[in-house]
Design a protein around this motif. Structure first.
Motif, short mmCIF file in Angstrom:
data_model
loop_
_atom_site.label_atom_id
_atom_site.label_comp_id
_atom_site.label_asym_id
_atom_site.label_seq_id
_atom_site.Cartn_x
_atom_site.Cartn_y
_atom_site.Cartn_z
N UNK A 37 -32.78 -33.98 -21.09
CA UNK A 37 -32.94 -35.44 -21.04
C UNK A 37 -32.00 -36.03 -20.01
N UNK A 38 -30.75 -35.53 -19.95
CA UNK A 38 -29.81 -36.00 -18.93
C UNK A 38 -30.38 -35.74 -17.53
N UNK A 39 -30.95 -34.56 -17.36
CA UNK A 39 -31.50 -34.18 -16.06
C UNK A 39 -32.66 -35.10 -15.67
N UNK A 40 -33.56 -35.37 -16.62
CA UNK A 40 -34.72 -36.23 -16.34
C UNK A 40 -34.26 -37.66 -16.05
N UNK A 41 -33.31 -38.18 -16.83
CA UNK A 41 -32.78 -39.52 -16.59
C UNK A 41 -32.16 -39.64 -15.21
N UNK A 42 -31.39 -38.63 -14.82
CA UNK A 42 -30.76 -38.64 -13.50
C UNK A 42 -31.81 -38.58 -12.40
N UNK A 180 -18.84 -46.40 -12.32
CA UNK A 180 -18.88 -47.72 -11.71
C UNK A 180 -17.55 -48.09 -11.06
N UNK A 181 -16.50 -47.32 -11.38
CA UNK A 181 -15.23 -47.51 -10.68
C UNK A 181 -15.27 -46.94 -9.28
N UNK A 182 -16.20 -45.99 -9.05
CA UNK A 182 -16.35 -45.39 -7.73
C UNK A 182 -17.36 -46.14 -6.88
N UNK A 183 -18.31 -46.78 -7.54
CA UNK A 183 -19.34 -47.53 -6.83
C UNK A 183 -19.67 -48.76 -7.66
N UNK A 184 -19.51 -49.94 -7.13
CA UNK A 184 -19.62 -51.16 -7.93
C UNK A 184 -21.03 -51.34 -8.49
N UNK A 185 -21.10 -52.16 -9.55
CA UNK A 185 -22.33 -52.39 -10.28
C UNK A 185 -23.45 -52.93 -9.40
N UNK A 186 -23.11 -53.88 -8.54
CA UNK A 186 -24.13 -54.49 -7.66
C UNK A 186 -24.74 -53.44 -6.74
N UNK A 187 -23.92 -52.55 -6.24
CA UNK A 187 -24.40 -51.50 -5.35
C UNK A 187 -25.32 -50.53 -6.09
N UNK A 188 -24.94 -50.18 -7.32
CA UNK A 188 -25.76 -49.27 -8.12
C UNK A 188 -27.11 -49.92 -8.45
N UNK A 189 -27.07 -51.20 -8.84
CA UNK A 189 -28.31 -51.88 -9.23
C UNK A 189 -29.23 -52.13 -8.03
N UNK A 190 -28.67 -52.26 -6.86
CA UNK A 190 -29.49 -52.51 -5.67
C UNK A 190 -30.06 -51.23 -5.06
N UNK A 191 -29.63 -50.08 -5.59
CA UNK A 191 -30.14 -48.80 -5.08
C UNK A 191 -31.64 -48.73 -5.34
N UNK A 192 -32.42 -48.50 -4.32
CA UNK A 192 -33.87 -48.59 -4.42
C UNK A 192 -34.56 -47.24 -4.65
N UNK A 251 -24.48 -42.84 -13.69
CA UNK A 251 -23.50 -41.98 -13.00
C UNK A 251 -24.13 -41.13 -11.91
N UNK A 252 -25.37 -40.70 -12.13
CA UNK A 252 -26.05 -39.89 -11.12
C UNK A 252 -26.22 -40.66 -9.81
N UNK A 253 -26.66 -41.90 -9.92
CA UNK A 253 -26.82 -42.75 -8.73
C UNK A 253 -25.47 -43.03 -8.09
N UNK A 254 -24.46 -43.29 -8.92
CA UNK A 254 -23.13 -43.62 -8.40
C UNK A 254 -22.50 -42.45 -7.65
N UNK A 267 -16.65 -37.56 -11.16
CA UNK A 267 -15.94 -38.73 -11.70
C UNK A 267 -14.66 -38.33 -12.46
N UNK A 268 -14.28 -37.04 -12.32
CA UNK A 268 -13.01 -36.59 -12.88
C UNK A 268 -13.01 -36.32 -14.37
N UNK A 269 -14.16 -35.94 -14.93
CA UNK A 269 -14.25 -35.68 -16.37
C UNK A 269 -14.60 -34.22 -16.66
N UNK A 270 -14.11 -33.32 -15.86
CA UNK A 270 -14.51 -31.93 -15.98
C UNK A 270 -14.21 -31.34 -17.36
N UNK A 271 -12.98 -31.45 -17.81
CA UNK A 271 -12.59 -30.82 -19.08
C UNK A 271 -13.25 -31.48 -20.29
N UNK A 272 -13.21 -32.83 -20.40
CA UNK A 272 -13.91 -33.45 -21.53
C UNK A 272 -15.40 -33.14 -21.52
#
Length: 427
Positions: A37-42, A180-192, A251-254, A267-272
């Motif tokens: 499901x994660x793969x399909x969503x991404x 969203x800390x790496x790529x702002x919300x507006x930029x993510x939402x405008x991704x076409x 996160x996939x788009x970002x 995004x730096x969450x390897x261990x968790x």
């Protein structure tokens, strides 16, 4: 031990084993927290962009929620699993063919999840420790965990869901925050989007990816205390699944990656992420293996439940080791066409032909093979196939085409063969 692992595979769930719809919904929600499901969503997020993807996620899951409401009602009122319910329309022997297909489908999901998990953990270990550990080792360990939980049935799955669902949901929300800390919300939402996938194809993919959860909803809804609680349980699919798709896409788009582990590393969450991936693979594949065992219990009628689960797990693990994920999208398309007709047929049978009443004792008096159901299943699967290949266009969603055509064809065939549908239409 036999009493402990017995889970009423071949009989109605007794009243003392029934639970609330909210608990069942939590299990259904946990089913969605899975690697495919994660793969399909991404994938859909990157293909369509977040705005169109979000509308597709919620639209597709709304359709699935309507279907799941109806199938859950059947499960709660009868107390029977999907695989016992199927026998009333397909016959005791005819149902074995359908249930064999269902078992293969569920084991395919089991194997795909274990396969993705093995690859993801292999990447993480290499990233963190610089070690190259063979993927099959991770796959086998994961499958052992799933098998142990599935053997202990609904009780174990319910408790696992109560722990896993909040942890995994919180983690995904936090992953979105970091992305969203790496790529702002507006930029993510405008991704076409950057692919050839249409909204119609994306909607069909969403429905196909989760149609099993709707068709097989009686497997868990049979534990609901009543019809109202069964409908409440559908929140896990209708509301939970689109949110999972969405928090996978953002996160996939970002980050610009499709593979879950690469996204988390980015995004730096390897261990968790290692811990969450273990929970995800464990919970979802446990449910798939549990449903597979119920399916096979209608075929191997004298085998003990835990032995069926063990044999199914060995076969599913073999699929994972052979790399079933390399053929997952083709597999998903086929299942998305062949599975929905089963629900269309048993819904027509239960609500229109049987007066909303199933009694296990009646199975002995039923024909061994329900030819109208088998013919309707074959014809409606053919309809789904031709619409999937754009030979004709009906609803634009092949899974919906095959389901609706099965519903109609089955009622027509039963009428032609001398069984007039009743006028009971109230659900």
């Amino acid at each position: 031990m036999e009493e402990l692992v017995s889970d009423h595979f071949r009989a109605p769930v007794p009243p003392e084993r029934r639970v609330s719809g909210w608990k069942i919904g939590l299990i259904v929600f946990t089913i969605g927290l899975t690697l495919p499901i994660f793969f399909i969503g991404a994938t859909i997020g990157q293909q369509l962009g977040i705005a169109d993807a979000a509308r597709t996620f919620f639209g597709g899951c709304l359709l699935l929620g309507v279907l799941a409401s109806l199938t859950s009602i059947v499960g709660a009122r009868t107390g029977l699993s999907s695989y016992m319910i199927i026998q009333f329309s397909f016959g005791r022997d005819g149902a074995k063919l359908v249930n064999a297909l269902m078992a293969v489908a569920l084991l395919g999901y089991f194997g795909a999840t274990a396969d993705i998990f093995g690859r993801a953990i292999q990447q993480a270990v290499q990233e963190i420790y610089g070690l190259t550990v063979p993927r099959p080792l991770f796959v086998i360990v994961t499958c052992i965990l799933m098998t142990i939980t599935a053997i202990f049935g609904f009780r174990a799955i319910e408790r696992l869901a109560q722990v896993a669902a909040p942890l995994m949901a919180s983690f995904l929300v936090y992953a979105v925050y970091l992305a969203l800390g790496q790529r702002d919300w507006a930029s993510v939402m405008s991704f076409e989007g950057r692919g050839d996938m249409t909204v119609g194809l994306a909607l069909s993919t969403i429905v196909a990816s989760s149609i099993q959860a709707a068709v097989l909803a009686p497997d868990v809804a049979r534990f609901a205390r009543n019809t109202r609680q069964a409908i409440i349980s559908v929140w896990g699919l209708a509301l939970g699944f689109p949110l999972i798709f969405l928090v996978s896409a953002i996160p996939s788009v970002a980050v610009g990656e499709l593979e879950i582990m690469k996204i988390m590393i980015g995004i730096g969450l390897t261990l968790p992420a290692l811990f969450i991936l273990v929970l995800s693979a464990w919970t979802n594949s446990t449910v798939n293996l549990y449903s597979t065992s119920m399916t096979l219990a209608t075929i191997a009628t004298k085998a003990r439940e835990w032995k069926i689960t063990l044999v199914a797990a060995i076969f599913g693990t073999s699929l994972a080791l052979m790399g079933i994920m390399d053929h997952f999208l083709v597999f998903l398309t086929a299942i998305g066409i062949a599975t929905p007709p089963v629900a269309g047929i048993y819904l027509a049978d239960y609500f229109f032909l049987r007066g909303r009443h199933y009694d296990v004792a009646d199975l002995k008096r039923n024909p061994a093979i329900g030819w109208p159901a088998l013919l309707a299943w074959g014809l409606s699967s053919a309809v789904g196939f031709v619409t999937a290949n754009s030979v004709i266009t009906l609803t634009t969603v092949p899974a919906g085409d095959s389901l609706l055509s099965a519903f109609v064809i089955y009622l027509v065939l039963k009428r032609l063969m001398g069984r007039k549908p009743s006028v009971h239409v109230t659900v």
